[in-house]
Design an enzyme around this catalytic site. Structure first.
Site, short mmCIF file in Angstrom:
data_model
loop_
_atom_site.label_atom_id
_atom_site.label_comp_id
_atom_site.label_asym_id
_atom_site.label_seq_id
_atom_site.Cartn_x
_atom_site.Cartn_y
_atom_site.Cartn_z
N LYS A 143 31.83 33.26 33.78
CA LYS A 143 31.44 33.99 33.73
C LYS A 143 30.07 34.36 32.71
CE LYS A 143 33.73 38.97 32.08
NZ LYS A 143 32.35 39.55 33.14
N THR A 160 28.59 40.98 31.74
CA THR A 160 29.51 41.83 31.60
C THR A 160 28.54 43.47 31.64
OG1 THR A 160 31.24 42.76 30.12
CG2 THR A 160 29.04 42.31 28.52
N GLU A 207 29.43 37.16 37.73
CA GLU A 207 31.13 37.67 37.43
C GLU A 207 31.93 37.32 37.66
OE1 GLU A 207 32.10 40.51 34.96
OE2 GLU A 207 30.45 41.95 35.22
C1 LIG Z 1 37.47 47.45 26.07
C2 LIG Z 1 36.64 47.45 27.55
O1 LIG Z 1 35.88 48.49 27.83
N1 LIG Z 1 36.56 46.42 27.99
C3 LIG Z 1 35.71 46.04 29.18
C4 LIG Z 1 35.22 46.59 29.34
C5 LIG Z 1 34.34 45.37 30.46
N2 LIG Z 1 34.78 44.27 30.74
C6 LIG Z 1 34.77 43.50 31.82
C7 LIG Z 1 35.22 43.09 33.48
C8 LIG Z 1 33.76 43.10 34.45
O2 LIG Z 1 34.22 41.30 34.04
C9 LIG Z 1 33.17 43.33 33.39
C10 LIG Z 1 32.28 44.34 33.83
O3 LIG Z 1 32.67 45.41 32.70
O4 LIG Z 1 33.11 43.37 32.28
C11 LIG Z 1 36.11 43.33 29.81
O5 LIG Z 1 36.36 42.18 30.03
N3 LIG Z 1 36.38 44.37 29.10
#
Ligand SMILES: CC(=O)Nc1ccn([C@H]2C[C@H](O)[C@@H](CO)O2)c(=O)n1
Length: 108
Positions: free
Chosen positions: A23, A26, A76
């Protein structure tokens, strides 16, 4: 919750993929738009606030939800359908996302 500008959190279920370099992006909302290219971020689990690595920010760009494509899903380590469903779950109704590209610097 971790509040420093040099910190970022991920859901625990993504920890293994980050540490294995499967990954490498994000997608976040404007609350994390302060992240800058070149920054080293301390990475924590969202659930338990446990630091598990550091990442180097290699890029920060805007991407429309409707412009998400296969290459984003691959970065991702999920399918495009999974990625879109996840984004809609975390950020309901969002139309523009901050795409943060990163590389693993160090694991703890
Ligand atoms: C608090 C919060 O928003 N935490 C997050 C947000 C996104 N992610 C990850 C999930 C996906 O893989 C990507 C896309 O948003 O980022 C996360 O782990 N924690």
């Amino acid at each position: 919750m971790t509040k420093s500008m040099n910190n970022i959190s991920f859901f625990e279920r993504f920890e293994a993929d980050i540490l294995a370099k499967r990954k490498t992006i994000t997608l976040r909302d404007e609350s994390e738009s302060h992240v800058k290219v070149g920054q080293i971020l301390n990475v924590y689990t969202f659930e338990s606030d446990r630091e598990f690595c550091k990442i180097h920010v290699r890029g920060v760009t805007l991407v429309a939800f409707d412009a998400l494509e296969q290459r984003h899903a691959e970065q991702e380590n999920m399918t495009l359908a999974q990625l879109k469903a996840l984004i809609q779950e975390i950020y309901p109704g969002i139309s523009v996302l901050f795409l943060i590209e990163f590389s693993l610097v160090e694991s703890r």
